[in-house]
Design a protein around this motif. Structure first.
Motif, PDB file in Angstrom:
ATOM      1  N   ASN A  98      42.366 -72.678  36.010  1.00  0.00           N
ATOM      2  CA  ASN A  98      41.190 -72.758  36.873  1.00  0.00           C
ATOM      3  C   ASN A  98      40.209 -73.874  36.509  1.00  0.00           C
ATOM      4  N   ASP A  99      40.555 -74.764  35.607  1.00  0.00           N
ATOM      5  CA  ASP A  99      39.627 -75.796  35.141  1.00  0.00           C
ATOM      6  C   ASP A  99      38.380 -75.167  34.534  1.00  0.00           C
ATOM      7  N   LYS A 100      37.190 -75.665  34.885  1.00  0.00           N
ATOM      8  CA  LYS A 100      35.940 -75.190  34.289  1.00  0.00           C
ATOM      9  C   LYS A 100      35.314 -74.097  35.151  1.00  0.00           C
ATOM     10  N   ILE A 101      34.930 -72.992  34.486  1.00  0.00           N
ATOM     11  CA  ILE A 101      34.266 -71.866  35.139  1.00  0.00           C
ATOM     12  C   ILE A 101      33.009 -71.586  34.329  1.00  0.00           C
ATOM     13  N   CYS A 102      31.865 -71.477  35.002  1.00  0.00           N
ATOM     14  CA  CYS A 102      30.597 -71.283  34.300  1.00  0.00           C
ATOM     15  C   CYS A 102      30.000 -69.913  34.589  1.00  0.00           C
ATOM     16  N   PHE A 103      29.272 -69.421  33.578  1.00  0.00           N
ATOM     17  CA  PHE A 103      28.597 -68.131  33.682  1.00  0.00           C
ATOM     18  C   PHE A 103      27.158 -68.266  33.207  1.00  0.00           C
ATOM     19  N   ARG A 104      26.247 -67.663  33.977  1.00  0.00           N
ATOM     20  CA  ARG A 104      24.838 -67.581  33.612  1.00  0.00           C
ATOM     21  C   ARG A 104      24.647 -66.286  32.843  1.00  0.00           C
ATOM     22  N   VAL A 105      23.891 -66.355  31.750  1.00  0.00           N
ATOM     23  CA  VAL A 105      23.632 -65.178  30.929  1.00  0.00           C
ATOM     24  C   VAL A 105      22.126 -64.920  30.933  1.00  0.00           C
ATOM     25  N   THR A 106      21.749 -63.663  31.163  1.00  0.00           N
ATOM     26  CA  THR A 106      20.345 -63.265  31.147  1.00  0.00           C
ATOM     27  C   THR A 106      20.191 -61.997  30.318  1.00  0.00           C
ATOM     28  N   GLY A 107      18.968 -61.619  30.021  1.00  0.00           N
ATOM     29  CA  GLY A 107      18.714 -60.378  29.292  1.00  0.00           C
ATOM     30  C   GLY A 107      18.993 -60.517  27.810  1.00  0.00           C
ATOM     31  N   THR A 108      18.838 -59.416  27.093  1.00  0.00           N
ATOM     32  CA  THR A 108      19.068 -59.447  25.646  1.00  0.00           C
ATOM     33  C   THR A 108      20.519 -59.182  25.285  1.00  0.00           C
ATOM     34  N   ASN A 125      26.504 -71.112  24.729  1.00  0.00           N
ATOM     35  CA  ASN A 125      25.133 -71.415  25.126  1.00  0.00           C
ATOM     36  C   ASN A 125      24.213 -70.893  24.024  1.00  0.00           C
ATOM     37  N   SER A 126      22.990 -70.535  24.355  1.00  0.00           N
ATOM     38  CA  SER A 126      22.040 -70.101  23.331  1.00  0.00           C
ATOM     39  C   SER A 126      22.219 -68.643  22.915  1.00  0.00           C
ATOM     40  N   TYR A 127      23.199 -67.950  23.444  1.00  0.00           N
ATOM     41  CA  TYR A 127      23.475 -66.552  23.113  1.00  0.00           C
ATOM     42  C   TYR A 127      24.587 -66.458  22.076  1.00  0.00           C
ATOM     43  N   THR A 128      24.558 -65.395  21.289  1.00  0.00           N
ATOM     44  CA  THR A 128      25.686 -65.052  20.429  1.00  0.00           C
ATOM     45  C   THR A 128      26.737 -64.453  21.362  1.00  0.00           C
ATOM     46  N   THR A 129      27.947 -65.001  21.317  1.00  0.00           N
ATOM     47  CA  THR A 129      28.974 -64.605  22.289  1.00  0.00           C
ATOM     48  C   THR A 129      30.287 -64.282  21.595  1.00  0.00           C
ATOM     49  N   GLN A 130      30.909 -63.196  22.046  1.00  0.00           N
ATOM     50  CA  GLN A 130      32.255 -62.826  21.624  1.00  0.00           C
ATOM     51  C   GLN A 130      33.101 -62.685  22.876  1.00  0.00           C
ATOM     52  N   VAL A 131      34.366 -63.077  22.757  1.00  0.00           N
ATOM     53  CA  VAL A 131      35.296 -62.910  23.878  1.00  0.00           C
ATOM     54  C   VAL A 131      36.542 -62.192  23.380  1.00  0.00           C
ATOM     55  N   ASP A 132      37.051 -61.307  24.219  1.00  0.00           N
ATOM     56  CA  ASP A 132      38.309 -60.614  23.940  1.00  0.00           C
ATOM     57  C   ASP A 132      39.367 -61.237  24.816  1.00  0.00           C
ATOM     58  N   MET A 133      40.518 -61.534  24.193  1.00  0.00           N
ATOM     59  CA  MET A 133      41.615 -62.181  24.904  1.00  0.00           C
ATOM     60  C   MET A 133      42.917 -61.479  24.556  1.00  0.00           C
ATOM     61  N   THR A 134      43.904 -61.612  25.450  1.00  0.00           N
ATOM     62  CA  THR A 134      45.213 -61.014  25.205  1.00  0.00           C
ATOM     63  C   THR A 134      46.311 -62.041  25.433  1.00  0.00           C
ATOM     64  N   THR A 135      47.374 -61.858  24.683  1.00  0.00           N
ATOM     65  CA  THR A 135      48.620 -62.571  24.919  1.00  0.00           C
ATOM     66  C   THR A 135      49.730 -61.543  24.729  1.00  0.00           C
ATOM     67  N   GLY A 136      50.455 -61.257  25.779  1.00  0.00           N
ATOM     68  CA  GLY A 136      51.443 -60.169  25.712  1.00  0.00           C
ATOM     69  C   GLY A 136      50.718 -58.864  25.436  1.00  0.00           C
ATOM     70  N   THR A 137      51.124 -58.173  24.361  1.00  0.00           N
ATOM     71  CA  THR A 137      50.466 -56.917  23.984  1.00  0.00           C
ATOM     72  C   THR A 137      49.429 -57.123  22.877  1.00  0.00           C
ATOM     73  N   GLU A 138      49.308 -58.327  22.379  1.00  0.00           N
ATOM     74  CA  GLU A 138      48.363 -58.619  21.293  1.00  0.00           C
ATOM     75  C   GLU A 138      46.969 -58.928  21.850  1.00  0.00           C
ATOM     76  N   GLU A 139      45.960 -58.345  21.198  1.00  0.00           N
ATOM     77  CA  GLU A 139      44.568 -58.600  21.565  1.00  0.00           C
ATOM     78  C   GLU A 139      43.873 -59.316  20.415  1.00  0.00           C
ATOM     79  N   LYS A 140      43.024 -60.292  20.763  1.00  0.00           N
ATOM     80  CA  LYS A 140      42.257 -61.018  19.748  1.00  0.00           C
ATOM     81  C   LYS A 140      40.823 -61.174  20.224  1.00  0.00           C
TER      82      LYS A 140
END
Length: 172
Positions: A98-108, A125-140
């Motif tokens: 999908n190329d570049k996809i942007c998200f606005r973050v608000t609140g605490t 961005n200026s927020y502390t961010t974590q992302v969950d991702m999967t490949t097959g059955t593995e989650e990281k």
């Protein structure tokens, strides 16, 4: 004398109209065939409006999937899809699909569950961010560095496997 008769006629007409209204509203013993009883009307009115139940589903998700190939599922409303040219301090998710996809973050704090295939880097961005991702059955889970590029998915995987972005969580 005529005045006295007019007063009596008016009083009689008023009493007659009142009696008819009383019968129509519920003073009579039973409704005519095809009419609804007043007690049935009261029972419906006493129920009140139904409850609005928030399922936290992403608004217009079907349209976004059709137009952009991004599955947005649920969130708390603090992480929303944004036009990348609309503002600064956006999260930028780069995907081979999908190329570049942007998200606005608000609140605490914020969270958004979604599905974006083939994600390989995220600009924080200026927020502390974590992302969950999967490949097959593995989650990281990956920590996204504030205001800089963070390799995730295939870029951070020794085997270069394809990863799908499943959830974004942010906090101040």
């Amino acid at each position: 004398m005529k005045t006295h008769k007019n007063i009596l006629r008016s009083a009689g007409a008023t009493l007659g109209a009142g009696a008819l209204a009383w019968l129509a509203i519920g003073g009579g013993s039973s409704p005519a065939p095809g009419e609804v009883s007043p007690s049935a009307m009261v029972a419906v009115a006493d129920e009140g409006p139904g409850y609005a139940i928030e399922d936290f589903g992403y608004p217009n998700a079907d349209r976004i999937l059709a137009e952009r190939g991004i599955t947005l599922k649920r969130g708390d409303g603090h992480i929303t899809l944004a036009d990348c040219a609309s503002a600064t301090d956006l999260l930028e998710v780069w995907s081979r699909a999908n190329d570049k996809i942007c998200f606005r973050v608000t609140g605490t704090t914020g969270y958004l569950t979604l599905e974006i295939p083939s994600v390989f880097v995220i600009k924080g961005n200026s927020y502390t961010t974590q992302v969950d991702m999967t490949t097959g059955t593995e989650e990281k889970t990956f920590e996204v560095t504030k205001n800089t590029w963070t390799p995730v998915g295939e870029s951070a995987d020794e085997q270069g496997r394809d990863f799908m972005l499943m959830e974004i969580r942010t906090s101040r």
